[in-house]
Design an enzyme around this catalytic site. Structure first.
Site, PDB file in Angstrom:
ATOM      1  N   GLU A  77      -0.669  -8.290   5.275  1.00  0.00           N
ATOM      2  CA  GLU A  77      -0.333  -8.407   6.710  1.00  0.00           C
ATOM      3  C   GLU A  77      -1.574  -8.311   7.598  1.00  0.00           C
ATOM      4  O   GLU A  77      -1.482  -8.511   8.806  1.00  0.00           O
ATOM      5  CB  GLU A  77       0.714  -7.345   7.099  1.00  0.00           C
ATOM      6  N   CYS A 110       0.832  -1.208   0.000  1.00  0.00           N
ATOM      7  CA  CYS A 110       0.000   0.000   0.000  1.00  0.00           C
ATOM      8  C   CYS A 110       0.873   1.267   0.000  1.00  0.00           C
ATOM      9  O   CYS A 110       1.467   1.578  -1.022  1.00  0.00           O
ATOM     10  CB  CYS A 110      -0.997  -0.048   1.151  1.00  0.00           C
ATOM     11  N   HIS A 138      -3.159  -5.194   1.592  1.00  0.00           N
ATOM     12  CA  HIS A 138      -2.476  -5.445   2.872  1.00  0.00           C
ATOM     13  C   HIS A 138      -2.461  -6.925   3.258  1.00  0.00           C
ATOM     14  O   HIS A 138      -3.268  -7.335   4.109  1.00  0.00           O
ATOM     15  CB  HIS A 138      -3.188  -4.677   3.988  1.00  0.00           C
TER      16      HIS A 138
HETATM   17  N1  GLN Z   1      -3.570   6.391   1.426  1.00  0.00           N
HETATM   18  C1  GLN Z   1      -2.280   6.110   1.954  1.00  0.00           C
HETATM   19  C2  GLN Z   1      -1.198   6.919   1.263  1.00  0.00           C
HETATM   20  O1  GLN Z   1      -1.431   7.587   0.308  1.00  0.00           O
HETATM   21  C3  GLN Z   1      -1.934   4.638   1.882  1.00  0.00           C
HETATM   22  C4  GLN Z   1      -2.878   3.877   2.766  1.00  0.00           C
HETATM   23  C5  GLN Z   1      -2.328   2.595   3.293  1.00  0.00           C
HETATM   24  O2  GLN Z   1      -1.127   2.336   3.305  1.00  0.00           O
HETATM   25  N2  GLN Z   1      -3.234   1.818   3.788  1.00  0.00           N
HETATM   26  O3  GLN Z   1      -0.105   6.891   1.707  1.00  0.00           O
END
Ligand code: GLN
Length: 197
Positions: free
Chosen positions: A174, A79, A172
């Site tokens: 994890e 992410c 994710h």
């Molecule tokens: N929206 C977050 C970002 O732009 C990422 C979100 C996440 O890691 N769950 O960094």
């Protein structure tokens, strides 16, 4: 003994460490450049990419991480970590590691669907679908040469990609019980350590 670091500047690093430890890996938190010594691979967890990218620069980790990535050191971003690994990230005012030839847009799924879960086909992990949790995830807008798409949504958007020893997932792994992506990364790390890749 395989040793994997998890960047612990911000975000959900503890969940990654718990999974690796359960899998028998010596996993530890990394905040400073000297803590990279002796590691066989690194995870950049989910969190807030603006904060993580800023802290990478402020903690003098940008050059050591870029150098390692260029030399084939295995790194996996989930992410926000995907955003940090990307060659280009829109709406991010800090430099990325430029370890993967992808262009991403932060929070690209928009407000209506900023969090969702879906079952993905991931042939590299076997037959069984992978239940993926997306939380304000980035959208991969461009995939460059040499980047392998490991999973995509039904509309064709890439959500898991790999280029050499750089791996990124927009979701994710994890946060779920399925540890196949963690085991996939451990295999990458061991392959690199043993000199196969
Ligand atoms: N929206 C977050 C970002 O732009 C990422 C979100 C996440 O890691 N769950 O960094």
């Amino acid at each position: 003994m395989t040793s994997i670091g998890v960047l612990a500047l911000q975000g959900d690093f503890a969940e990654h460490i718990g999974i690796f430890q359960r899998l028998g890996i010596a996993a530890r938190e990394v905040r400073h450049p000297q803590e990279l010594a002796g590691l066989d691979g690194l995870v950049i967890p989910g969190g807030e990419s603006t904060t993580v990218a800023r802290l990478i620069s402020e903690f003098a980790l940008l050059d050591p991480l870029r150098e390692r990535a260029q030399n084939g050191f295995p790194i996996w971003g989930t992410c926000a970590g995907m955003i940090v690994l990307a060659q280009r990230a829109s709406e991010l005012s800090w430099p990325t590691l430029d370890a993967l030839a992808i262009a991403v847009r932060r929070n690209g799924f928009g407000r209506q669907v900023d969090s969702f879960e879906t079952d993905l086909a991931v042939p590299a992990l076997g037959q069984q679908a992978f239940h993926a949790v997306f939380i304000r995830a980035p959208i991969v807008e461009e995939v460059g040469d040499g980047v392998e798409v490991l999973a995509k949504l039904e509309n064709g958007t890439a959500v898991a990609v790999r280029q050499a020893n750089a791996l990124a997932t927009a979701f994710h792994p994890e946060l779920t019980e399925d540890d196949r992506f963690h085991r996939y990364f451990i295999d990458m790390v061991r392959g690199h350590k043993d000199g196969h890749a």
